[in-house]
Design a protein around this motif. Structure first.
Motif, PDB file in Angstrom:
ATOM      1  N   ASP A  32       0.816  -1.216   0.000  1.00 26.97           N
ATOM      2  CA  ASP A  32       0.000   0.000   0.000  1.00 26.97           C
ATOM      3  C   ASP A  32       0.846   1.261   0.000  1.00 26.97           C
ATOM      4  O   ASP A  32       0.391   2.328  -0.436  1.00 26.97           O
ATOM      5  N   LEU A  33       2.072   1.158   0.496  1.00 31.19           N
ATOM      6  CA  LEU A  33       2.939   2.333   0.557  1.00 31.19           C
ATOM      7  C   LEU A  33       3.182   2.921  -0.829  1.00 31.19           C
ATOM      8  O   LEU A  33       3.301   4.146  -0.972  1.00 31.19           O
ATOM      9  N   ILE A  34       3.251   2.080  -1.834  1.00 37.08           N
ATOM     10  CA  ILE A  34       3.524   2.563  -3.195  1.00 37.08           C
ATOM     11  C   ILE A  34       2.441   3.545  -3.631  1.00 37.08           C
ATOM     12  O   ILE A  34       2.728   4.636  -4.138  1.00 37.08           O
ATOM     13  N   GLY A  35       1.190   3.174  -3.415  1.00 32.00           N
ATOM     14  CA  GLY A  35       0.091   4.061  -3.766  1.00 32.00           C
ATOM     15  C   GLY A  35       0.041   5.301  -2.890  1.00 32.00           C
ATOM     16  O   GLY A  35      -0.287   6.400  -3.366  1.00 32.00           O
ATOM     17  N   GLU A  36       0.378   5.132  -1.615  1.00 39.76           N
ATOM     18  CA  GLU A  36       0.363   6.284  -0.711  1.00 39.76           C
ATOM     19  C   GLU A  36       1.382   7.339  -1.137  1.00 39.76           C
ATOM     20  O   GLU A  36       1.089   8.538  -1.122  1.00 39.76           O
ATOM     21  N   VAL A  37       2.578   6.901  -1.504  1.00 39.65           N
ATOM     22  CA  VAL A  37       3.615   7.850  -1.915  1.00 39.65           C
ATOM     23  C   VAL A  37       3.196   8.580  -3.189  1.00 39.65           C
ATOM     24  O   VAL A  37       3.335   9.812  -3.302  1.00 39.65           O
ATOM     25  N   ALA A  59      12.410  -1.236   7.535  1.00 35.19           N
ATOM     26  CA  ALA A  59      12.740   0.132   7.123  1.00 35.19           C
ATOM     27  C   ALA A  59      13.442   0.200   5.781  1.00 35.19           C
ATOM     28  O   ALA A  59      13.156   1.075   4.955  1.00 35.19           O
ATOM     29  N   ALA A  60      14.368  -0.716   5.538  1.00 37.81           N
ATOM     30  CA  ALA A  60      15.123  -0.667   4.288  1.00 37.81           C
ATOM     31  C   ALA A  60      14.239  -0.966   3.088  1.00 37.81           C
ATOM     32  O   ALA A  60      14.319  -0.287   2.053  1.00 37.81           O
ATOM     33  N   VAL A  61      13.381  -1.977   3.213  1.00 41.58           N
ATOM     34  CA  VAL A  61      12.491  -2.333   2.108  1.00 41.58           C
ATOM     35  C   VAL A  61      11.504  -1.201   1.835  1.00 41.58           C
ATOM     36  O   VAL A  61      11.269  -0.819   0.676  1.00 41.58           O
ATOM     37  N   LEU A  62      10.915  -0.636   2.900  1.00 34.32           N
ATOM     38  CA  LEU A  62       9.956   0.448   2.720  1.00 34.32           C
ATOM     39  C   LEU A  62      10.622   1.681   2.106  1.00 34.32           C
ATOM     40  O   LEU A  62      10.029   2.364   1.265  1.00 34.32           O
ATOM     41  N   THR A  63      11.853   1.956   2.502  1.00 42.30           N
ATOM     42  CA  THR A  63      12.573   3.088   1.920  1.00 42.30           C
ATOM     43  C   THR A  63      12.760   2.899   0.422  1.00 42.30           C
ATOM     44  O   THR A  63      12.544   3.826  -0.378  1.00 42.30           O
ATOM     45  N   VAL A  67      11.262   5.357  -2.505  1.00 44.59           N
ATOM     46  CA  VAL A  67      12.127   5.988  -3.513  1.00 44.59           C
ATOM     47  C   VAL A  67      11.603   5.701  -4.909  1.00 44.59           C
ATOM     48  O   VAL A  67      11.529   6.590  -5.770  1.00 44.59           O
ATOM     49  N   ALA A  68      11.223   4.443  -5.142  1.00 47.25           N
ATOM     50  CA  ALA A  68      10.769   4.046  -6.477  1.00 47.25           C
ATOM     51  C   ALA A  68       9.407   4.625  -6.837  1.00 47.25           C
ATOM     52  O   ALA A  68       9.122   4.865  -8.014  1.00 47.25           O
TER      53      ALA A  68
END
Length: 374
Positions: A32-37, A59-63, A67-68
């Motif tokens: 869901d983070l991809i859409g949120e960003v 944290a590393a994966v979410l970062t 970025v992407a």
């Protein structure tokens, strides 16, 4: 605040003074983070902050995902812990994120929870250990090699990333108590405060950070302080609003209520009564994750109204007034906490009509920087 210009009110015009937490609360669907960003960038939000939990929030994966998914949004871990990764791994992760984001990344660190580190057989976090770790990161980012390092963060025969490096990566610290705030003012580029801090507590916290920076010979204005304001507007579903407001505060009081109550100068007797209540004692997990709406209504009766008032609720205009309060009490920027970009949609147009563009448009995209680099 001065009236905004028409350009400032354009949807998508950058709002570097405002951030949000990605995957707010508990999430089993990190994608869901991809859409949120992407949504946050369309709205013009300035930064995404990424908390770490040992389930589906690495944290590393979410970062990397953040970025992407975006081209403009600032990105910060807020927070990961220095003791859960080898310093070479953390320094490498930060360098990779820094270059992938073209300078939009801040490494945010926090103290974490001692009982968790005890069961993980990890050393507890202290200021001395964190300062040593930050010193290691910064040396590695400068391309230095550390030989025979023996300090509070550990003993390392040899540490090096790349001798050609000359990376300038901001470091942020999450802080509540006065000693951590002082420490942050001495060593950090940015400070992230905590949700449910009163206006007076915010002002005191900012003063501690800035004074500590000055005492350390630093420019106090070079340390960017982010307040964290829970935003639960009246357009949110009632059950979700209960969980975001009552459930979240109750969960914080479960875990580290003493620190939060001390920061706010709240009545310790009320905190004791809350913790000793039969219903509260019956929860085996975080209240915001496991309580039913009926239970949350009962929990609400245990929380003094002034405690819950340390948030932004009501109409979009009322929420904007509370955002303004954060700046009036010394915050440099504000994280709109506990709400997804979609849930923040009504707030941002209202904020654009009252924000001081001359003050905020000069802020950099990177949430760990206080001024733009020439």
């Amino acid at each position: 605040m001065p009236a905004a210009t028409p350009e400032d009110q354009t949807p998508g015009h950058p709002l570097p003074e405002l951030g949000f937490y990605g995957l707010a609360g508990h999430s089993a669907t990190p994608r869901d983070l991809i859409g949120e960003v992407a949504h946050a960038e369309r709205l013009g939000l300035g930064a995404v902050f990424l908390s770490e939990r040992f389930n589906t929030k690495d944290a590393a994966v979410l970062t990397g995902a953040a970025v992407a998914a975006g081209e403009r949004l600032g990105i910060a871990t807020a927070a990961t812990n220095h003791n859960t990764r080898h310093p070479l791994v953390t320094a490498n992760m930060a360098t990779t994120a820094h270059r992938m984001s073209e300078g939009r990344f801040t490494l945010g660190l926090g103290r974490g929870f001692d009982p968790l580190f005890d069961v993980m057989n990890l050393p507890r976090v202290t200021s001395a250990r964190m300062a040593d770790a930050i010193g290691i990161y910064r040396a590695l980012w400068r391309g230095e090699a550390l030989i025979g390092h023996d300090g509070p963060a550990g003993t390392f025969p040899y540490l090096s990333l790349d001798p050609t490096f000359d990376e300038d990566i901001p470091v942020a610290l999450v802080a509540i108590g006065p000693r951590t705030l002082e420490f942050a003012g001495r060593v950090a580029d940015a400070v992230v405060l905590h949700t449910f801090m009163t206006d007076d507590a915010l002002a005191r916290s900012v003063e501690i950070v800035k004074n500590a920076a000055a005492d350390a010979g630093r420019d106090p204005s070079s340390v960017r302080v982010w307040s964290v304001l829970a935003v639960v507007g009246d357009w949110i579903d009632e059950a979700a609003a209960q969980r975001k407001l009552i459930g979240r505060l109750a969960s914080y009081l479960q875990g580290y209520g003493d620190v939060l109550a001390a920061a706010n100068r709240w009545d310790s007797a009320a905190l004791t009564a809350f913790r000793e209540d039969e219903l509260v004692r019956s929860f085996t997990g975080a209240i915001d994750a496991v309580a039913t709406p009926e239970q949350l209504a009962q929990v609400a009766e245990l929380l003094p109204g002034e405690w819950l008032a340390a948030s932004a609720t009501g109409t979009a205009a009322q929420c904007c007034a509370r955002i303004s309060d954060q700046f009036d009490h010394g915050a440099d920027s504000v994280i709109l906490h506990g709400a997804t970009p979609r849930e923040l949609e009504p707030v941002l147009p209202a904020w654009r009509t009252v924000r001081d563009a001359r003050r905020f448009d000069t802020l950099p995209r990177n949430p760990g920087r206080s001024r733009r680099r020439m």
